[in-house]
Design a protein around this motif. Structure first.
Motif, mmCIF file in Angstrom:
data_model
loop_
_atom_site.group_PDB
_atom_site.id
_atom_site.type_symbol
_atom_site.label_atom_id
_atom_site.label_comp_id
_atom_site.label_asym_id
_atom_site.label_seq_id
_atom_site.Cartn_x
_atom_site.Cartn_y
_atom_site.Cartn_z
ATOM 1 N N ALA A 272 10.711 25.645 30.290
ATOM 2 C CA ALA A 272 9.286 26.261 29.918
ATOM 3 C C ALA A 272 9.380 27.617 30.575
ATOM 4 C CB ALA A 272 8.348 25.355 30.447
ATOM 5 N N VAL A 273 9.992 27.654 31.794
ATOM 6 C CA VAL A 273 9.678 28.931 32.879
ATOM 7 C C VAL A 273 10.619 30.126 31.905
ATOM 8 C CG1 VAL A 273 10.604 29.722 34.895
ATOM 9 C CG2 VAL A 273 9.185 27.907 34.980
ATOM 10 N N THR A 274 12.000 29.612 31.572
ATOM 11 C CA THR A 274 12.718 30.644 31.035
ATOM 12 C C THR A 274 12.613 30.712 29.492
ATOM 13 O OG1 THR A 274 14.530 28.995 30.428
ATOM 14 C CG2 THR A 274 14.612 30.046 32.667
ATOM 15 N N ASN A 275 11.410 30.108 28.898
ATOM 16 C CA ASN A 275 11.217 30.406 27.577
ATOM 17 C C ASN A 275 12.338 29.693 26.768
ATOM 18 O OD1 ASN A 275 8.894 30.876 26.057
ATOM 19 N ND2 ASN A 275 8.736 32.874 27.165
ATOM 20 N N GLY A 276 13.216 28.736 27.140
ATOM 21 C CA GLY A 276 14.253 28.179 26.317
ATOM 22 C C GLY A 276 15.395 29.243 26.513
ATOM 23 N N GLY A 277 15.202 30.163 27.236
ATOM 24 C CA GLY A 277 16.596 31.132 27.488
ATOM 25 C C GLY A 277 17.568 31.007 28.211
ATOM 26 N N ALA A 278 17.438 29.908 28.983
ATOM 27 C CA ALA A 278 18.621 29.495 30.054
ATOM 28 C C ALA A 278 18.719 27.961 30.123
ATOM 29 C CB ALA A 278 18.305 30.396 31.322
ATOM 30 N N GLU A 279 20.033 27.806 30.208
ATOM 31 C CA GLU A 279 20.510 26.478 30.855
ATOM 32 C C GLU A 279 20.185 26.551 32.356
ATOM 33 O OE1 GLU A 279 22.348 23.756 29.323
ATOM 34 O OE2 GLU A 279 21.497 24.556 27.519
ATOM 35 N N LEU A 280 19.801 25.452 32.815
ATOM 36 C CA LEU A 280 19.673 25.060 34.323
ATOM 37 C C LEU A 280 21.242 25.049 34.949
ATOM 38 C CD1 LEU A 280 18.013 24.642 36.738
ATOM 39 C CD2 LEU A 280 18.344 22.186 36.531
ATOM 40 N N GLN A 281 21.591 25.921 35.609
ATOM 41 C CA GLN A 281 23.024 25.932 36.288
ATOM 42 C C GLN A 281 23.167 24.988 37.454
ATOM 43 O OE1 GLN A 281 25.378 28.555 34.702
ATOM 44 N NE2 GLN A 281 23.798 28.447 33.400
ATOM 45 N N TYR A 282 23.777 23.991 37.482
ATOM 46 C CA TYR A 282 23.817 23.071 38.601
ATOM 47 C C TYR A 282 25.297 22.476 38.719
ATOM 48 C CZ TYR A 282 22.900 19.203 35.497
ATOM 49 O OH TYR A 282 22.899 18.199 34.540
ATOM 50 N N GLN A 283 25.440 21.773 39.744
ATOM 51 C CA GLN A 283 26.929 21.074 39.880
ATOM 52 C C GLN A 283 26.421 19.664 40.328
ATOM 53 O OE1 GLN A 283 29.866 22.794 40.188
ATOM 54 N NE2 GLN A 283 29.537 24.721 41.264
ATOM 55 N N ALA A 284 27.205 18.614 39.889
ATOM 56 C CA ALA A 284 26.679 17.141 40.120
ATOM 57 C C ALA A 284 27.918 16.380 40.990
ATOM 58 C CB ALA A 284 26.429 16.525 38.838
ATOM 59 N N LEU A 285 27.434 15.782 41.604
ATOM 60 C CA LEU A 285 28.430 14.971 42.527
ATOM 61 C C LEU A 285 28.056 13.461 42.131
ATOM 62 C CD1 LEU A 285 28.672 15.863 46.194
ATOM 63 C CD2 LEU A 285 30.331 16.314 44.571
ATOM 64 N N GLY A 286 28.885 12.292 42.587
ATOM 65 C CA GLY A 286 28.326 10.852 42.245
ATOM 66 C C GLY A 286 28.978 10.738 41.104
ATOM 67 N N LYS A 287 28.911 9.191 40.887
ATOM 68 C CA LYS A 287 29.570 8.858 39.296
ATOM 69 C C LYS A 287 28.923 9.379 38.437
ATOM 70 C CE LYS A 287 28.556 4.963 41.200
ATOM 71 N NZ LYS A 287 28.078 3.600 41.595
ATOM 72 N N PRO A 288 29.385 9.983 37.217
ATOM 73 C CA PRO A 288 30.669 9.676 36.979
ATOM 74 C C PRO A 288 31.844 10.964 37.340
ATOM 75 C CG PRO A 288 29.650 10.475 35.059
ATOM 76 C CD PRO A 288 28.747 10.475 36.308
ATOM 77 N N SER A 289 31.397 11.521 38.237
ATOM 78 C CA SER A 289 32.270 12.979 38.375
ATOM 79 C C SER A 289 33.730 12.592 38.923
ATOM 80 C CB SER A 289 31.390 13.853 39.428
ATOM 81 O OG SER A 289 31.421 13.404 40.693
ATOM 82 N N ARG A 290 34.361 13.319 38.732
ATOM 83 C CA ARG A 290 36.045 13.083 39.033
ATOM 84 C C ARG A 290 35.969 13.247 40.589
ATOM 85 N NH1 ARG A 290 41.174 13.397 37.376
ATOM 86 N NH2 ARG A 290 42.517 14.106 39.108
ATOM 87 N N PHE A 291 35.333 14.208 41.207
ATOM 88 C CA PHE A 291 35.328 14.470 42.355
ATOM 89 C C PHE A 291 34.826 13.095 43.191
ATOM 90 C CE2 PHE A 291 33.438 16.688 46.324
ATOM 91 C CZ PHE A 291 34.633 17.101 46.773
#
Ligand code: G3P
Ligand code: MG
Length: 396
Positions: A272-291
């Motif tokens: 809503a804030v980006t008017n659909g103009g941007a994907e939220l960039q983030y990194q994830a840990l936890g299952k299922p991440s390979r890390f």
């Protein structure tokens, strides 16, 4: 008859397989232990089979989680070796992050702010700030009742006497910031925040800021000539989410929202804030991440080698090379999206096979609409007891 524990030699009878147990929905649901789980754990412990508890839960210390696991399973105090040093939480792999990262200023948010900070400090993050610190440092930051009497009652002054109100009056201005303006380098979401409203506000503020300074707004936001339309392109903090579980299992009949639901809410606000103009960039840990699977695998290989059943986090562990290599690890989980998917996709370099086993005691239920889980396990069984029986049979 018992001949005692065999010596740790090359020809001992220790197994070449191991277990990774999910916790919620596998060993217990809320305060209710899965019947037989305790006895099965005792039995594999007696057999010296290697295992870890690999949970997407967090917001608590590994030792506290082990204690509560032992208690919920009804283990006696002298059986603490059944659980001790085996719990891997969603944020545990962050223990291994580089020292220079741990010296950065991080915003940590999780179930209880002060607990999250204490764990962060114990991991070595010396400059951990919580949302509670921010609202106490600047009472204009959040216009609503912010639970200052309860959830956010405990706080500390910002590190190095920094201020959360050091931004210029015009948030878009590129003027110099006040020298004491707080800069956040990383945002660590450690598990389900309790106060989504405040946390979404603060995380948003940092993600639209200039260089992670609260109260500023980047003039690159929405610039179509830049990648991601300019969003998160101005030195804003990295956003790290410690797990993406949409739901998890308690005693309540309907699945409960997890950290992934918070992320979905944040993504909704971000769209809503980006008017659909941007994907939220983030990194994830936890299952299922390979890390996370790599971390668990390394722990199984090193920490629980034969003869090293005691001690905690010391260099002395992992030196015992007498244990046979692990050929298979059985991941017993209730969540196809995290437990099963992660195990299926994980191919450790040492050639070990991770075998996924789905139980019916947790979030996954077979429905008429859903013929089978989206990520297919090697087998579906009723509960953790059947899972272990299946694995032991599979090993002959
Ligand atoms: O918050 C806990 C939940 O997301 C999952 O825990 O043990 O099922 O991975 P677990
Ligand atoms: Mg689970």
């Amino acid at each position: 008859s018992s001949l005692g524990k065999p010596p740790a030699t090359r020809d001992h009878a220790f197994s070449s397989f191991a277990f990774a147990f999910d916790i919620d929905g596998v060993l217990y649901r809320g305060g209710q232990a899965i019947p037989g789980a305790r006895e099965m754990l005792r039995s594999i412990r007696r057999k010296d089979i290697r295992y870890v508890f690999l949970t997407n839960g967090g917001g608590t210390h590994e030792t506290a989680k082990a204690d509560s696991l032992a208690k919920r399973l009804g283990l006696s105090p002298d059986e603490e070796d059944v659980v001790r040093d085996r719990v891997i939480l969603s944020h545990t792999p962050m223990r291994g992050w580089a020292d220079e990262v741990k010296q950065q200023t991080v915003l940590v948010t999780g179930s209880h702010p002060e607990t999250a900070r204490r764990i962060a400090n114990e991991y070595g993050f010396s400059r951990a700030v919580t949302p509670a610190d921010l609202i106490h440092a600047n009472d204009k930051l959040y216009p609503f009742d912010n639970l200052k009497e309860t959830l956010h009652a405990e706080f500390r002054p910002l590190p190095d006497g920094k201020s959360a109100a050091g931004a210029p009056a015009d948030p878009y201005s590129r003027d110099l910031l006040a020298a004491d303006a707080l800069k956040i380098d990383k945002i660590l979401v450690w598990n389900d925040p309790r106060d989504w409203s405040l946390d979404i506000q603060v995380i948003h503020d940092l993600l639209v800021s200039r260089g992670g300074h609260l109260g500023t707004v980047s003039d690159r936001n929405g610039d179509r000539s830049l990648p991601n339309n300019g969003w998160q392109q101005d030195g804003q903090p990295e956003l790290w989410i410690s797990n993406l579980d949409l739901v998890w299992k308690t005693e309540f009949p309907v699945n409960r929202f997890g950290t992934g639901a918070f992320v979905a809410a944040l993504q909704g606000v971000w769209a809503a804030v980006t008017n659909g103009g941007a994907e939220l960039q983030y990194q994830a840990l936890g299952k299922p991440s390979r890390f996370t699977y790599e971390y668990a695998h390394a722990r199984l290989v090193r920490d629980h080698a034969v003869g090293s059943t005691s001690t905690s986090g010391s260099e002395s562990r992992g030196k015992d090379t007498t244990a046979p290599p692990i050929k298979r690890v059985y991941m017993i989980g209730d969540n196809p999206e995290s437990d099963i998917r992660g195990a299926n996709e994980f191919r450790p370099e040492d050639g070990t096979e991770w075998v996924s086993v789905l139980v019916r005691t947790g979030v996954w239920r077979q429905t008429a609409a859903e013929k089978g889980p989206r990520y297919k396990p090697a087998v579906i069984v009723d509960d953790v007891v059947d899972a272990i029986v299946w694995a032991l049979r599979n090993e002959g």
